[in-house]
Structure formats: C-alpha cells, structure tokens
Scaffold this active site. Structure first.
Site, PDB file in Angstrom:
ATOM      1  N   ASN A  49      -2.387 -16.304   4.673  1.00  0.00           N
ATOM      2  CA  ASN A  49      -2.607 -14.931   4.350  1.00  0.00           C
ATOM      3  C   ASN A  49      -4.013 -14.642   4.479  1.00  0.00           C
ATOM      4  OD1 ASN A  49      -0.017 -14.415   3.455  1.00  0.00           O
ATOM      5  ND2 ASN A  49      -0.226 -15.658   1.453  1.00  0.00           N
ATOM      6  N   HIS A 135       7.606  -8.727  -5.703  1.00  0.00           N
ATOM      7  CA  HIS A 135       7.391 -10.248  -5.970  1.00  0.00           C
ATOM      8  C   HIS A 135       7.651 -10.899  -7.138  1.00  0.00           C
ATOM      9  CE1 HIS A 135       4.380 -13.777  -6.045  1.00  0.00           C
ATOM     10  NE2 HIS A 135       4.762 -13.823  -4.848  1.00  0.00           N
ATOM     11  N   GLU A 180       5.009  -3.000  -4.923  1.00  0.00           N
ATOM     12  CA  GLU A 180       3.814  -3.344  -4.082  1.00  0.00           C
ATOM     13  C   GLU A 180       3.509  -2.463  -3.184  1.00  0.00           C
ATOM     14  OE1 GLU A 180       4.785  -7.281  -2.218  1.00  0.00           O
ATOM     15  OE2 GLU A 180       5.998  -7.778  -3.843  1.00  0.00           O
ATOM     16  N   SER A 184       5.112  -8.166   0.859  1.00  0.00           N
ATOM     17  CA  SER A 184       4.910  -9.590   1.210  1.00  0.00           C
ATOM     18  C   SER A 184       5.783 -10.249   2.258  1.00  0.00           C
ATOM     19  CB  SER A 184       4.743 -10.463   0.162  1.00  0.00           C
ATOM     20  OG  SER A 184       6.042 -10.919  -0.727  1.00  0.00           O
ATOM     21  N   ASP A 209       0.928  -3.270  -6.954  1.00  0.00           N
ATOM     22  CA  ASP A 209       0.412  -4.500  -6.417  1.00  0.00           C
ATOM     23  C   ASP A 209      -0.130  -4.601  -4.965  1.00  0.00           C
ATOM     24  OD1 ASP A 209       0.314  -7.295  -5.278  1.00  0.00           O
ATOM     25  OD2 ASP A 209       1.904  -7.929  -6.524  1.00  0.00           O
ATOM     26  N   HIS A 212      -1.212  -7.809  -0.616  1.00  0.00           N
ATOM     27  CA  HIS A 212      -1.424  -7.843   0.768  1.00  0.00           C
ATOM     28  C   HIS A 212      -1.997  -6.698   1.665  1.00  0.00           C
ATOM     29  CE1 HIS A 212       0.992 -11.578   0.811  1.00  0.00           C
ATOM     30  NE2 HIS A 212       1.611 -10.889  -0.179  1.00  0.00           N
ATOM     31  N   LYS A 239      -5.920 -13.834  -0.534  1.00  0.00           N
ATOM     32  CA  LYS A 239      -5.249 -13.723   0.546  1.00  0.00           C
ATOM     33  C   LYS A 239      -6.435 -13.006   1.839  1.00  0.00           C
ATOM     34  CE  LYS A 239      -1.179 -12.979  -1.984  1.00  0.00           C
ATOM     35  NZ  LYS A 239      -0.699 -14.552  -2.160  1.00  0.00           N
TER      36      LYS A 239
END
Ligand SMILES: Cc1ncc(COP(=O)(O)O)c(C=O)c1O
Length: 388
Positions: A49, A135, A180, A184, A209, A212, A239
């Site tokens: 990541n 997640h 998110e 992810s 979240d 990423h 990440k």
C-alpha cells in the site's frame, strides 16, 4: 472436560488446511523501486500500500532518526499521562491545517482507531449504518459498540436512505453512518457528497475511513472527505504515508470528547518519536506530490483498460487499487503463484477478507513503479492466462 484445551486450535487449523485456506507469514526484504527479495529472488511488488513510494524516502528515514535522537526511543506513557510530546501536538495542528478541519488527533494504528472510535461515538442505544464492504476494523468497532448495526448495500445511497427513513423515529440515541472513501479490496469510491447530504437530512453522524485515499486522493492528497461535511474522517499513515499510525480529523469539540472518552486512545502508549518523525516528513511531502498522484491515476486507468481488453474483470475499481476478480479460490491462488514465478508479487485475496465467490488478485499501484515493471506485470498476466 474430555478434550484437550487446545482442540479448537487443532480443529480450526486442520479445517483451514483442508479447505486450502491455511495462511502463513512469509518473510521478505524490501528493496528500493517497489521491489522485494523473497527467498533470494527479486520480485516487483504489486501488493503493498506504499502508493507514493514514501516508505523508502530519504526524508522519512532522516526524520525518524532526527526525532529519535531528539526525543528518545519511546513515548514512555499513554497520551493523557505524559506521553504527549510537544512535537505530537505540533503534528496534530499541522494535520488539521492540511485537512481543513478544526482539529486532529493521532492514533497508533488504523485498526486501533476504528475499533475504539465507533464504541466512543455510539452507546448501546445508538444505530450504526455501515457499508457492507467496510473493513474488518470498522465491523469490529461497530460490534464493540454493542448497539444495533445494520449493513447497507455497498455504495447504495438509496438503500441507506430507506434505512434512515425506517429508523429515524425509533428512539435511537443517535444514528451513525460509516463508510470507507476508497474501498480497500475493490478500489471503488463512496459517493461522499450524497452520503453527507443524507447524514445532514437525517441528523446522522458521518464517519469516513480514508485509509486508502489519504495521500492519493483529494486536494493536496488529503483525502476525499476533505472539504466535505463529514463529522469524523479517520485515515492512516501506514499506506501512502509510508510509515505507521493513524488519525481522526474532526472538530475541536469532537477531539476533546475523544481525548476523554475514547478508551483505545486513552489506554495505550503514544507512538514512538521515530514514527512521529516519519509522519511529519510525509506531511511535508504529500501536498507537493500532485504529479505522482496524476501519474498513478493515469497508470491505473491504462492498466485497467489493458486488463479489461484481455478479458480480466477489475470490478468497479477507479483508483490505484485494482482487483482482478476471478471468483474461484483455487484459480486465484494458482494465478498468484504463476505471477510469482514470473517475478511479480501479487497476493491472492480470498474469503473471509472478501465475500465468498469474490476471490481476487489485489493489485496496488505505486508512483514508485517504473514503466518496465508495469509492462512486466501485464506480460505476466497475459502469459499466465495463455498457460491456463
Ligand atoms: C480501510 C482500512 N481501514 C483501516 C485499516 C487499518 O489500518 P492500519 O493498518 O493502520 O492498522 C486498514 C488496513 O488495512 C484498511 O484497509
């Protein structure tokens, strides 16, 4: 008790072995240029990541050393006792400025943040509405809240709206929507504009979240929640940030509340100075990396187009995370092995990490990859397909 107290372990491991789902840790040495050495072989790494290649950046390494020399090896206490160094507060102000929020609070990891933020925000009489593909740390955080949790269909704002309508007058202490921003395992994005409108219409909290998205998406790489009406945006530095740690970006009032009521934050030793140094350096670099972000997006679009033209399914991905969805677990593992034989590290992701029937190779691109590495990747994919 007739059985050994370890019987459940034997049974679980045997079952994993039988179903081909037994996982084991593999040692490797990271190398510059998005490569790793595994058992003496150098592989191009398409599984990490480290989207901006910062884990190897000289400024992060230097500042880790500088902070260690200046502040020592550890925080020596939890944040509220005496583990908040001045440099940590300065870092939180710097992050809040960059994110455009009143405040920010550093957490030790993304997992720790999620499992402790949700129980702090929700009480037993709250309702959490959680995207179905969230997640594991968000799922566990919601469970730890011990309130009712309803998953809504992935990225389906109509479904979320229906659930909000059905539940708004049921006497819940508060409604909390959690998603998110970049997913992810799928590399698709939540519609934060629509989610934020819905949350406002129903007086619900919106927690996002950005694990990423941080570093990669949004203005100055500060994530997709940046500039949107989001009550709490969490993100990680492990990440695109290249090192470790996490944050919550929020209002000053919410920060004050978390400092007093978020047990995962309160009862854990603060991050070591070396890590704070790497975060500080990453925050100096990330806003200036627009060229890398554009390159990453361009390469991801091109790779998706090439893979799709060759018959590979990349789902709804629109970001640097590109799943190649095969569905079948055995086929996915064997493709991952073939890729490795051809010098590519591209890990197979299987249930329970993804839904049953959704096994995939999760490719993640980094600005540190070269054009040659990307060519080797597509050649390896097409080569593996031809030898099926
Ligand atoms: C969406 C998401 N949130 C949180 C985490 C946990 O972050 P960390 O690795 O900092 O614990 C991850 C890690 O994989 C993630 O993908």
């Amino acid at each position: 008790m007739t059985q050994s107290k370890f019987a459940f372990i034997d049974q679980t491991l045997a079952e994993r072995e039988r179903s081909g789902r037994l996982r084991a840790l593999k040692g490797l040495s990271p190398l510059p240029g998005a490569r790793v050495r595994v058992k003496g072989r150098v592989l191009d790494n398409f599984s990490s990541n480290d989207y901006l290649g910062l884990s190897m950046h000289p400024l992060l390494r230097e500042r880790a050393i500088e902070y260690t020399e200046r502040y020592g090896a550890g925080a020596a206490a939890s944040r509220l006792i005496c583990g908040t160094m001045d440099c940590c507060l300065a870092l939180e102000s710097k992050l809040a400025d960059l994110k455009g929020t009143e405040a920010a609070l550093i957490f030790n990891s993304g997992y720790q943040a999620n499992v402790s933020l949700l129980p702090a925000l929700a009480d037993r009489r709250s309702l959490i509405l959680s995207d179905r593909l969230n997640h594991n740390s968000l799922i566990k955080g919601a469970m730890l809240s011990r309130c009712r949790v309803i998953p809504f269909r992935h990225n389906d704002t109509d479904h979320l709206k229906k659930l909000l309508e059905e539940n708004m007058d049921k006497g819940y202490s508060r409604l909390i929507v959690v998603t998110e921003s970049v997913f992810s395992m799928d590399g698709d994005c939540a519609d934060l504009g629509a989610l934020s409108e819905l949350a406002q219409d129903f007086g619900a909290w919106l927690m996002v979240d950005e694990a990423h998205a941080m570093g990669v998406m949004g203005k100055r790489g500060m994530g997709l929640a940046c500039g949107k009406k989001v009550d709490l945006a969490m993100g990680t530095f492990g990440k695109a940030g290249g090192s470790f740690g996490a944050y919550a970006a929020c209002s000053r009032k919410v920060r004050d509340y978390l400092v007093n009521c978020c047990s995962g934050f309160i009862y854990s030793t603060g991050l070591p100075p070396a890590v704070l140094g790497t975060i500080d350096a990453a925050l100096d670099l990330i806003p200036g990396l627009d060229e890398e972000r554009t390159l990453l997006q361009f390469r991801a679009d091109r790779l998706r187009a090439t893979l799709n033209a060759g018959g590979f399914n990349t789902g709804d991905s629109v970001t640097q995370i590109i799943p190649v969805i095969l569905g079948d677990e055995g086929g996915t593992v064997s493709l991952s092995k073939k890729l490795e034989e051809n010098g590519i590290l591209a890990t197979a992701i299987r249930p329970p990490t993804v839904p049953s029937g959704g096994s995939r190779i999760r490719l993640s691109l980094s600005a540190a990859h070269t054009r040659d590495q990307l060519e080797r990747l597509t050649d390896a994919f097409f080569g593996a397909k031809d030898t099926k």
